[in-house]
Write an enzyme that holds these catalytic residues in place. Structure first.
Site, mmCIF file in Angstrom:
data_model
loop_
_atom_site.group_PDB
_atom_site.id
_atom_site.type_symbol
_atom_site.label_atom_id
_atom_site.label_comp_id
_atom_site.label_asym_id
_atom_site.label_seq_id
_atom_site.Cartn_x
_atom_site.Cartn_y
_atom_site.Cartn_z
ATOM 1 N N HIS A 92 0.923 -1.168 0.035
ATOM 2 C CA HIS A 92 -0.124 -0.085 -0.012
ATOM 3 C C HIS A 92 0.978 1.154 0.016
ATOM 4 O O HIS A 92 1.921 1.143 0.439
ATOM 5 C CB HIS A 92 -0.728 -0.098 1.442
ATOM 6 C CG HIS A 92 -1.927 0.903 1.391
ATOM 7 N ND1 HIS A 92 -1.902 2.141 1.781
ATOM 8 C CD2 HIS A 92 -3.381 0.782 1.215
ATOM 9 C CE1 HIS A 92 -2.865 2.893 1.708
ATOM 10 N NE2 HIS A 92 -3.960 2.107 1.392
ATOM 11 N N GLN A 131 -4.821 -4.917 6.596
ATOM 12 C CA GLN A 131 -5.699 -5.952 5.787
ATOM 13 C C GLN A 131 -6.003 -7.108 6.307
ATOM 14 O O GLN A 131 -6.889 -7.891 6.063
ATOM 15 C CB GLN A 131 -5.293 -5.945 4.355
ATOM 16 C CG GLN A 131 -6.265 -6.156 3.405
ATOM 17 C CD GLN A 131 -7.317 -5.417 3.463
ATOM 18 O OE1 GLN A 131 -8.736 -5.494 3.701
ATOM 19 N NE2 GLN A 131 -6.887 -3.851 3.207
HETATM 20 C C1 LIG Z 1 -5.822 0.293 4.614
HETATM 21 C C2 LIG Z 1 -4.664 0.083 4.383
HETATM 22 C C3 LIG Z 1 -3.822 0.879 4.934
HETATM 23 C C4 LIG Z 1 -4.063 2.266 5.229
HETATM 24 O O1 LIG Z 1 -4.688 2.296 6.429
HETATM 25 P P1 LIG Z 1 -5.016 3.940 6.995
HETATM 26 O O2 LIG Z 1 -6.348 3.523 7.891
HETATM 27 O O3 LIG Z 1 -5.634 4.648 5.625
HETATM 28 O O4 LIG Z 1 -4.185 4.479 7.561
HETATM 29 C C5 LIG Z 1 -2.423 0.351 4.850
HETATM 30 N N1 LIG Z 1 -2.007 -0.964 4.230
HETATM 31 C C6 LIG Z 1 -3.011 -1.660 4.035
HETATM 32 C C7 LIG Z 1 -2.373 -3.084 3.767
HETATM 33 C C8 LIG Z 1 -4.390 -1.252 4.037
HETATM 34 O O5 LIG Z 1 -5.324 -2.204 3.762
#
Ligand SMILES: *Cc1c(COP(=O)(O)O)cnc(C)c1O
Length: 404
Positions: free
Chosen positions: A121, A201
């Site tokens: 991400h 996730q």
């Molecule tokens: C959603 C997500 C993030 C970011 O999370 P935030 O709540 O926006 O800080 C980072 N990594 C993964 C794998 C995600 O699914």
């Protein structure tokens, strides 16, 4: 007994209509919905004991402090961390990662190497790039194959005594791949590197055990486990958290302040400057209680059934291609239809009340790898049903007829 219809009654939002059609919410990898049990905790906080914590002599402040610290212990137990002060409350995964990336500024030297996986991400890429720009560190990428699995032989080759840090997500939000983090952590430790696992996730699907994994840092967002936005956790081993400098200065994070010098508070307060999201932290604890009341084994089993059913039904659609076909994956399906733009498919599905995500899912390097602009992503939660999968399939067929 896992009873999806009974579980759905806990989620008031699932009763609403979108564009005149019953909502089919399949964007759970972006954020999960909130059960009444957690909404009640949020309402109770503001109706009955809203106060600032850790500093009041009065009753409300004591109550709020107790509930907030109880939530920290719930989170500690859930992730089997050795100590409650290894759980730092943050605003979410992005905040958690930035605390660590900032903290390593003084520990990374020119020429040190930092490894990230090819399926991260953006929140687990950009802070490390910024760290390398500040320090002269070198960012290297662990590649993946067409199925969306990391090439572990390449990982072995990249590791050396120059490697100081390794970052990898536990589960990819764009492909659903469950990464072999046990092996990643063990091998990194063999060369003396620290490991941060982005668990954002993974947390809705599996319970990670901090002590069994022996991981150095692990990050979570509450809003992906049926909790509120703006709350999350950074787990860090005590020795690492003591070594890293604080990220933000302010109230709550100090032991003593004079204009000559400030000394920092002990863990966890050293990393919790300012008034935190008190209600959010308490509701985060309540969200884990809720998910545990259903049971993560039951959740995993049911979601696997949904994934198998949906994958099979989707693949019956001519010209549909699924991206991310790892053997070990969770209930996320990224797909495209040959000749149609993902955004157009998503817009037509929205007209039918079906919420999916379209685009690069904050993971542009993955899209570049497959040489596509983006995908349509349907991500399933334990409150979704096979009937909803059928609605999705009919919706995609309709979109296809309109677009091709
Ligand atoms: C959603 C997500 C993030 C970011 O999370 P935030 O709540 O926006 O800080 C980072 N990594 C993964 C794998 C995600 O699914």
């Amino acid at each position: 007994m896992f009873d999806v219809n009974k579980i759905r009654e806990d989620f008031p939002i699932l009763n609403r209509k979108v564009n005149g059609k019953p909502l089919v919410y399949l964007d759970n990898a972006a954020t999960s919905q909130t059960p009444q049990q957690v909404i009640d905790v949020i309402v109770d906080y503001y109706q009955n004991y809203n106060a600032n914590i850790h500093r009041g002599v009065h009753a409300l402040s004591q109550e709020a402090t107790d509930k907030y610290e109880e939530a920290r212990i719930k989170i500690q137990k859930h992730f089997n961390a050795a100590r409650a002060h290894e759980i730092i409350f943050t605003s979410g995964t992005t905040h958690s990662i930035n605390i660590v990336a900032n903290g390593f500024s003084s520990l990374i030297k020119n020429g040190d190497e930092v490894l990230v996986s090819a399926m991260e991400h953006h929140s687990n890429i950009v802070p490390w790039q910024m760290l390398c720009e500040r320090t002269g560190g070198i960012l290297k990428v662990i590649p993946m194959n067409r199925e969306g699995e990391l090439l572990m032989d390449e990982y072995d080759r990249l590791l050396s005594d120059k490697t100081k840090l390794v970052f990898c997500n536990h589960i990819s939000n764009a492909l659903g791949t469950i990464n072999p983090i046990e092996e990643i952590i063990e091998k990194a430790h063999q060369v003396g590197a620290a490991v941060l696992i982005d668990g954002a996730q993974a947390a809705p699907h599996i319970v990670a055990d901090m002590q069994a994994l022996d991981v150095d840092f692990y990050t979570i967002s509450a809003h992906k486990v049926c909790g509120p936005t703006g709350a999350g956790m950074l787990f860090g081993k005590e020795e690492w958290l003591n070594k890293l400098p604080p990220y933000q200065g302010g109230g709550e994070m100090i032991a003593e302040v004079t204009f000559e010098k400030t000394t920092y508070a002990d863990l966890p307060h050293k990393f919790e400057a300012g008034t935190p999201n008190i209600c959010g932290g308490i509701a985060f604890g309540a969200a884990l209680d809720y998910m545990n009341s259903i049971g993560f084994d039951e959740i995993a089993k049911y979601e696997h059934e949904l994934l198998e059913y949906a994958s099979q039904k989707l693949l019956e659609i001519d010209k549909l291609k699924i991206y991310g076909t790892a053997k070990n994956k969770t209930s996320v399906i990224s797909f495209n239809i040959d000749g149609a733009h993902p955004y157009d498919i998503g817009s037509i599905l929205d007209k039918l009340g079906i919420a999916v995500r379209t685009g690069h899912h904050c993971a542009q390097p993955i899209m570049d790898f497959f040489k596509i602009p983006g995908t349509v992503r349907a991500s399933f939660c334990f409150y979704n049903t096979k009937e909803e999968v059928d609605v999705l399939v009919e919706g995609i067929k309709r979109a296809k007829n309109m677009l091709l």
